[in-house]
Design an enzyme around this catalytic site. Structure first.
Site, PDB file in Angstrom:
ATOM      1  CB  SER A  23      13.417  -0.936  -1.145  1.00 18.26           C
ATOM      2  OG  SER A  23      14.327  -0.220  -0.345  1.00 18.26           O
ATOM      3  CB  CYS A  77      10.760   7.844   1.861  1.00 16.61           C
ATOM      4  SG  CYS A  77      10.675   7.355   3.602  1.00 16.61           S
ATOM      5  CB  THR A  87       3.883   3.010   2.523  1.00 18.97           C
ATOM      6  OG1 THR A  87       4.750   4.135   2.717  1.00 18.97           O
ATOM      7  CG2 THR A  87       4.668   1.729   2.721  1.00 18.97           C
TER       8      THR A  87
END
Lengths: 254, 313
Positions: B21, B130, B193
């Site tokens: 994504s 996120c 991340t």
């Protein structure tokens, strides 16, 4: 659109930190629009992760040749500077939308370039000169040692060079030179943001600006290289790689 | 003949390689390069209830063997995603995993409810990890209790399978993984991340507009491998592995660690053909290593004789 290997025909330093890389490859046949760019994979065993977006300084689509001019500044471009004749460089492109609007009839084109923003204007100047469009060219550099392409531009139109320290041409900024201009000129500019802002103010709507930003994908997927939109109808941002890099000055807040 | 097929909840895949994504938009840009049907599946950019403008630029910075990004979930919002972006993928015959983000639990429920009824998709991926937004996102990903509640609330909203995307920016990722499994998750995606930063030496300020960003690329692959290795032994739901995958070897490594499928993210930026290249390389590489079926790879680093091998090595 695809990635393709190009072969280095010549590669030389033309000013302080500035290199001119001439490449040949089949995909150069599609490099017909001044202002577009290519996403360059740095050759070498331990290449950096991402490609480097470099503007197309010149192209001969029929001869399948293109010229890139870049500043060897960071580790990636310094590594690129080591590429020699015959080496292979992989390019993704041509990408983005270039300078597609000609000046109004009988109007003059004013080209304004600052530093490493100068190269894409050369391909544009050649195109305009070939169409018989009158050119006024203003190129700004920091100092004499960084000046490049001045003779090539001078062959195409009235060319004024400025340097910040006055060591070559007029002393000061390239934008000082355009303040007096008013009339039926259309501005085409590429360079640092403060320069583009000054052009935007001076030229109102008749200006086309080529923007630069840190890029990742180069094709509009990652949303890294955005710029605030002045129209803001759908999104507050435009994508520099795929909506630009050349924008009508009225489209962007810079 | 190497069997590349893998089966995950809601996603019967021809091969184990999918997109991550945020690295592939809604597929349109990369459809200029190759037939998207080549992919095992596609994961689209995060969708939120309202349009999001994202963070101010600069949004990316390259690092050694990786990159930082702080896009900030820029997306057109669920209505426009349904009307303008998702229909593009209806022309393709491959599973579509839709990433969903929000500020609070109700946002996720609303988006999942709306998309379940309005869009053609295979499964949802809940982005609770996120690092680049000020509220929501990571708060769910770092607290097992809210991750559990969120997963449960979303599961009660839709018939579609739910994958929960986990953050590596936690003390014990297995704790969160167990919580979302308990909440009813059908699968996990990991890792998102790794939170990082870069300082600009000229300005002496953080380089990114958002100051902090998420590190991705080959630099984080060992972190992904370790976390998949740990989590796959702690839960019994399948894992979509991701984190620095750029080659067929990387796919095999993440699957051996415990992933059932593998997503490619940052590698797409360097090479738009990264996914078809990896998919093309996979059979020969598996053959060299003595594997006949992709499904046999999953978890084999820690479970040497989980079940009789479908093939003799």
């Amino acid at each position: 659109m695809k990635t393709a290997d190009f072969k280095v025909i010549s590669h030389r330093q033309i000013a302080d930190h500035i290199f001119q890389l001439i490449l040949t490859g089949e995909e150069a046949a599609n490099m017909t629009e001044p202002g577009q760019f290519v996403h360059v994979q740095i050759p070498g065993k331990t290449a950096p992760l991402l490609r480097r977006p470099l503007s197309i300084a010149d192209a001969e689509p029929a001869a399948k040749q293109c010229t890139l001019i870049y500043r060897a500044e960071g580790p990636g471009t310094k590594q690129l500077a080591a590429a020699g004749e015959g080496d292979v460089v992989n390019l993704l492109g041509p990408l983005g939308n270039g300078f597609t609007s000609a000046p109004e009839q009988d109007g003059k084109a004013v080209l304004i370039g600052g530093g490493i923003g100068v190269p894409p204007l050369y391909y544009l100047a050649k195109r305009f000169a070939a169409s018989g469009i009158a050119l006024d060219i203003y190129l700004g550099f920091r100092t004499k040692g960084e000046v490049f392409l001045q003779k090539a531009f001078a062959d195409l139109g009235q060319t004024t060079i400025t340097t910040e320290d006055g060591s070559f041409g007029e002393k000061g900024y390239v934008t000082d030179q355009i303040k007096a201009l008013r009339g039926n000129e259309t501005f085409y500019a590429c360079g640092p943001r403060p320069m583009l802002r000054a052009v935007q103010e001076a030229a109102e709507s008749k200006a086309y600006l080529s923007l630069e930003e840190r890029m990742a994908c180069g094709v509009g997927a990652c949303l890294s290289c955005v710029c605030e939109s002045a129209r803001s109808v759908n999104s507050p941002y435009v994508k520099i790689c795929s909506d630009g890099p050349v924008f009508n000055s009225a489209e962007v807040k810079i | 003949m190497t069997d590349l097929t893998v089966n995950l909840p809601g996603m019967a895949m021809d091969n184990p390689v999918m997109t991550a994504s945020g690295c592939f938009g809604f597929g349109k840009e990369y459809s200029q390069f190759y037939d998207l049907n080549t992919l095992g599946a596609i994961t689209v950019k995060a969708v939120t209830a309202e349009p999001r403008s994202g963070n101010p630029p600069p949004r990316t910075a390259e690092t050694n063997s990786g990159m930082l990004n702080a896009i900030g979930l820029q997306n057109p919002g669920m209505n426009k995603a349904v009307a303008a972006d998702l229909p593009f993928l209806e022309d393709y015959d491959l599973p579509v995993l839709v990433n969903v983000a929000g500020n609070q639990q109700d946002d996720y429920v609303n988006v999942v409810d709306h998309l379940s009824r309005q869009a053609k998709l295979s499964a949802f991926e809940l982005n609770i990890s996120c690092p680049n937004v000020s509220c929501g996102g990571l708060q769910f990903g770092s607290d097992p209790e809210s991750a559990y509640k969120l997963t449960k609330a979303v599961k009660n909203t839709t018939e579609h399978p739910i994958y929960v995307k986990l953050s590596p920016n936690v003390t014990d990722i297995t704790e969160i993984a167990r919580a979302v499994e308990e909440g009813g998750a059908d699968g996990l995606s990991m890792i998102n991340t790794v939170l990082g930063m870069k300082i600009d030496l000229q300005s002496s300020r953080p380089l990114l507009g958002n100051e902090r960003g998420g590190l991705s690329g080959p630099a984080i692959k060992p972190i992904a491998v370790r976390m998949i290795y740990d989590v796959s032994q702690a839960v019994s739901i399948p894992i979509i592995g991701m984190g620095g995958v750029a080659s067929a070897d990387d796919v095999i490594e993440l699957m051996l660690a415990g992933a059932s499928a593998v997503a490619v993210g940052t590698a797409n930026f360097a090479d738009p053909y990264a996914c078809p290249r990896i998919i093309g390389d996979l059979p020969a590489r598996m053959h060299e290593l003595g594997w006949k079926s992709a499904q046999d790879l999953t978890g084999r680093s820690w479970n040497h004789c989980k079940s009789p091998l479908s093939t003799l090595r």
